[in-house]
Write a protein that holds these residues in place. Structure first.
Motif, PDB file in Angstrom:
ATOM      1  N   GLU A   1       0.931  -1.371   0.120  1.00 32.20           N
ATOM      2  CA  GLU A   1      -0.005   0.020   0.044  1.00 32.20           C
ATOM      3  C   GLU A   1       0.867   1.228   0.041  1.00 32.20           C
ATOM      4  N   PHE A   2       2.000   1.123   0.802  1.00 31.19           N
ATOM      5  CA  PHE A   2       2.877   2.363   0.812  1.00 31.19           C
ATOM      6  C   PHE A   2       3.554   2.648  -0.395  1.00 31.19           C
ATOM      7  N   TYR A   3       4.387   1.690  -0.911  1.00 33.20           N
ATOM      8  CA  TYR A   3       4.892   2.017  -2.161  1.00 33.20           C
ATOM      9  C   TYR A   3       4.553   1.815  -3.401  1.00 33.20           C
ATOM     10  N   GLU A   4       3.584   0.823  -3.654  1.00 35.32           N
ATOM     11  CA  GLU A   4       2.882   0.651  -4.815  1.00 35.32           C
ATOM     12  C   GLU A   4       1.911   1.521  -4.972  1.00 35.32           C
ATOM     13  N   GLN A   5       0.738   1.246  -4.081  1.00 34.33           N
ATOM     14  CA  GLN A   5      -0.345   1.940  -4.246  1.00 34.33           C
ATOM     15  C   GLN A   5      -0.176   3.381  -3.968  1.00 34.33           C
ATOM     16  N   GLU A   6       0.794   3.928  -3.173  1.00 37.63           N
ATOM     17  CA  GLU A   6       0.899   5.062  -2.579  1.00 37.63           C
ATOM     18  C   GLU A   6      -0.075   5.527  -1.989  1.00 37.63           C
ATOM     19  N   LYS A   7      -0.632   4.958  -0.922  1.00 40.40           N
ATOM     20  CA  LYS A   7      -1.521   5.343   0.035  1.00 40.40           C
ATOM     21  C   LYS A   7      -1.173   5.481   1.379  1.00 40.40           C
ATOM     22  N   PRO A   8      -1.391   6.453   2.167  1.00 43.43           N
ATOM     23  CA  PRO A   8      -2.658   7.593   1.819  1.00 43.43           C
ATOM     24  C   PRO A   8      -2.023   8.440   1.246  1.00 43.43           C
ATOM     25  N   LEU A   9      -0.804   8.749   1.110  1.00 44.29           N
ATOM     26  CA  LEU A   9       0.013   9.985   0.255  1.00 44.29           C
ATOM     27  C   LEU A   9       1.038   9.212  -0.835  1.00 44.29           C
ATOM     28  N   SER A  10       1.193   9.960  -1.860  1.00 44.29           N
ATOM     29  CA  SER A  10       2.027   9.616  -2.920  1.00 44.29           C
ATOM     30  C   SER A  10       3.556   9.812  -2.409  1.00 44.29           C
ATOM     31  N   LEU A  11       4.485   9.320  -2.834  1.00 38.88           N
ATOM     32  CA  LEU A  11       6.074   9.462  -2.282  1.00 38.88           C
ATOM     33  C   LEU A  11       6.474  11.035  -2.650  1.00 38.88           C
ATOM     34  N   LYS A  12       5.835  11.415  -3.534  1.00 36.71           N
ATOM     35  CA  LYS A  12       6.158  12.931  -3.885  1.00 36.71           C
ATOM     36  C   LYS A  12       5.500  13.531  -3.079  1.00 36.71           C
ATOM     37  N   ASP A  13       4.479  13.620  -2.497  1.00 36.10           N
ATOM     38  CA  ASP A  13       3.765  14.203  -1.214  1.00 36.10           C
ATOM     39  C   ASP A  13       4.303  13.953  -0.176  1.00 36.10           C
ATOM     40  N   LEU A  14       4.893  12.815   0.082  1.00 40.07           N
ATOM     41  CA  LEU A  14       5.613  12.426   1.352  1.00 40.07           C
ATOM     42  C   LEU A  14       6.808  13.399   1.517  1.00 40.07           C
ATOM     43  N   LYS A  15       7.633  13.800   0.583  1.00 43.26           N
ATOM     44  CA  LYS A  15       8.823  14.336   0.650  1.00 43.26           C
ATOM     45  C   LYS A  15       8.290  15.871   0.759  1.00 43.26           C
ATOM     46  N   SER A  16       7.274  16.178   0.026  1.00 46.69           N
ATOM     47  CA  SER A  16       6.790  17.599   0.446  1.00 46.69           C
ATOM     48  C   SER A  16       6.260  17.479   1.956  1.00 46.69           C
ATOM     49  N   LEU A  17       5.781  16.657   2.505  1.00 42.89           N
ATOM     50  CA  LEU A  17       5.418  16.795   3.785  1.00 42.89           C
ATOM     51  C   LEU A  17       6.589  16.744   4.948  1.00 42.89           C
TER      52      LEU A  17
END
Length: 544
Positions: free
Chosen positions: A521-537
């Motif tokens: 869910e975290f890497y493939e489906q990118e839930k709840p936030l995408s990896l790009k959004d995670l960097k922004s967070l």
């Protein structure tokens, strides 16, 4: 001694009668003030005695007049009204005028007479008679003020009689209509008949009842219902008491109603919503309150009284049933019904959240939750609150904070309010700030009051609060415009930054999700936030 001609030896005579050596200005002023106070006190005593004597003589004369009128009434119409007909309600008859004058709710004989009169009126209505014609006559349009006055007084003494006998009739107060052999049913059915919305005097009568603090009487009547009657089961149809309350409570000053606003201290909101377990006592009233729009008016009235709501609430029923906690429990219990309708939710969600946030903030934090055998999310939280509350009241409050309520609140505020455009990096609108501030303030105080486990699971997986808050935070950071939320959360410091409130809600929920989601869910489906959004967070968290 003869005059020597020396002016310095002249004797000084005090015209006040005292020697100048004995004069003290401060003592003289104090004596003068004391004499003035004594004279004022004496005048006040004389005036008070005159008023008391006047009141006593007037009351004694009134009692004598009532006794004389009652005697003439019984000689004319009979001791038990055995010589009355339907024409006694007309303006040409002295029956109502005399009855309304001498009636005393403390006298059992007067209540028996009133019940007999009510049964006669109800019998006339069941036979298809016209109530307006019964009171006004065929050509009685010019006597409308007199008729309205009589109807007002008639309805009031019916409620006063039920209130006076509430402890004796406790088991009868929730009886359904139609049982005329039950005195309380006859009296309350008569009130419902007199305030029928079809009658022209409807608003005048209800307005008069509200001015005479009718909700205080209803409060005493409801509280007097025995516990075994309340727990005997829910009725399929509304009791006569509930029907009368529905009719009176529907007068909120909106067209076509022309009733004046009621003092908040004597209103439905303060007098009835502060009754412990109101909806358990009157389940049918809860349905009408939740779906007929009454909730919008009365919950908004409570919201307007914040944060001084406690000042207008009546005295607590008991020490472990404080009024503010009862209001909170009743509003929370009705909120799920109200918010389940999308149309009603959009109008009432903001006021419900404002009321619940303020009242929840007065409750102390919850201690350790007890373990439950059933792990179903639909089951309410079973917790013990560190406050001297009744156990059942604690359970009502905690059970109301369930998955449905949280889901409805979030959806009602965010539906159609927050921007769903990911490329929109402009600052949030006022409507978006109000929605985010309201729900975050509510969740913030909820996090500080209740255990987090069940609340977090519901918010994380049954609402869209995480992506919605993330988009809001990202837009505020991109536009460098963080709004202030002090008006929503009074517990925050005055100098707190704008990002503090949304972050204090977003971070705990996102942290809870990270503990549960798997790698796919975290890497493939990118839930709840995408990896790009995670960097922004991460970048935003470092900067703030």
């Amino acid at each position: 001694m003869f005059f020597s001609g020396d002016p310095s030896a002249r004797r000084r005579v005090d015209l006040g009668g005292r020697s100048s050596k004995e004069r003290d200005r401060k003592v003289l002023l104090e004596q003068t003030r004391e004499e003035r106070r004594r004279r004022q006190g004496l005048r006040l005593q004389n005036t008070s005695a005159t008023k008391i004597q006047k009141f006593f003589r007037g009351k004694k004369a009134l009692e004598l007049a009532r006794s004389e009128v009652r005697k003439n009434f019984c000689s004319t119409f009979g001791e038990h009204c055995e010589r009355i007909e339907w024409n006694i309600f007309g303006t040409n008859s002295d029956f109502l005028r005399q009855l309304l004058f001498f009636f005393n709710a403390n006298e059992d004989n007067d209540i028996a007479i009133l019940c007999h009169v009510c049964n006669l009126l109800l019998q006339y209505v069941k036979q298809g008679g016209d109530v307006v014609t019964l009171f006004t006559g065929v050509n009685g349009s010019s006597l409308q003020p007199l008729v309205a006055h009589r109807v007002k007084k008639f309805a009031l003494i019916c409620v006063q009689a039920v209130y006076q006998k509430r402890h004796d009739w406790g088991s009868q107060l929730l009886t359904t209509p139609g049982t005329t052999s039950v005195p309380s049913v006859s009296l309350l059915e008569t009130v419902g008949c007199l305030i029928n919305p079809k009658f022209l005097w409807n608003c005048k009568v209800v307005g008069y009842l509200q001015q005479r603090k009718i909700y205080c009487l209803f409060r005493g009547i409801i509280v007097s219902v025995p516990q075994n009657v309340r727990n005997s089961g829910h009725f399929d149809s509304a009791s006569v008491l509930e029907q009368v309350l529905m009719l009176v409570a529907s007068h909120v000053g909106h067209h076509p109603c022309c009733c004046l606003k009621v003092d908040p201290r004597w209103s439905f909101s303060s007098q009835l919503l502060s009754i412990p377990f109101l909806w358990h006592r009157l389940p049918q009233l809860k349905k009408v309150f939740s779906v007929n729009g009454l909730n919008k008016y009365y919950i908004h009235q409570i919201a307007c009284l914040l944060p001084s709501l406690v000042d207008v609430l009546p005295n607590d029923i008991s020490a472990n049933h404080p009024g503010y906690a009862c209001v909170l429990a009743n509003v929370l219990e009705a909120a799920t019904w109200i918010l389940s309708d999308a149309k009603l939710a959009s109008d009432s969600a903001a006021d419900i959240i404002a009321v619940c946030t303020s009242l929840l903030d007065t409750l102390p934090a919850v201690t350790t939750p007890t373990e439950r055998a059933d792990d179903d999310d639909e089951m309410p939280m079973d917790v013990n609150i560190k406050i001297n509350l009744d156990v059942d009241l604690e359970r009502q409050i905690t059970a109301a904070i369930d998955s449905k309520l949280l889901q409805h609140l979030v959806n009602a505020l965010f539906r159609g309010t927050l921007s769903t455009n990911d490329s929109d990096l402009s600052g949030p609108s006022d409507a978006e700030v109000d929605a985010v501030g309201s729900i975050c303030a509510f969740l913030h105080v909820t996090f500080n009051t209740f255990p987090l486990e069940r609340i977090m699971t519901v918010l994380a997986y049954r609402t869209e609060i995480v992506p919605a808050l993330w988009k809001f935070i990202k837009r505020c950071h991109a536009s460098r415009r963080w709004p202030f939320f002090l008006k929503f959360a009074s517990s925050l410091p005055a100098d707190s930054p704008g990002w503090l409130l949304p972050m204090s809600v977003f971070c705990p929920i996102y942290k809870h999700m990270l503990k549960i989601i798997d790698t796919g869910e975290f890497y493939e489906q990118e839930k709840p936030l995408s990896l790009k959004d995670l960097k922004s967070l991460v970048l935003i968290l470092k900067q703030v």
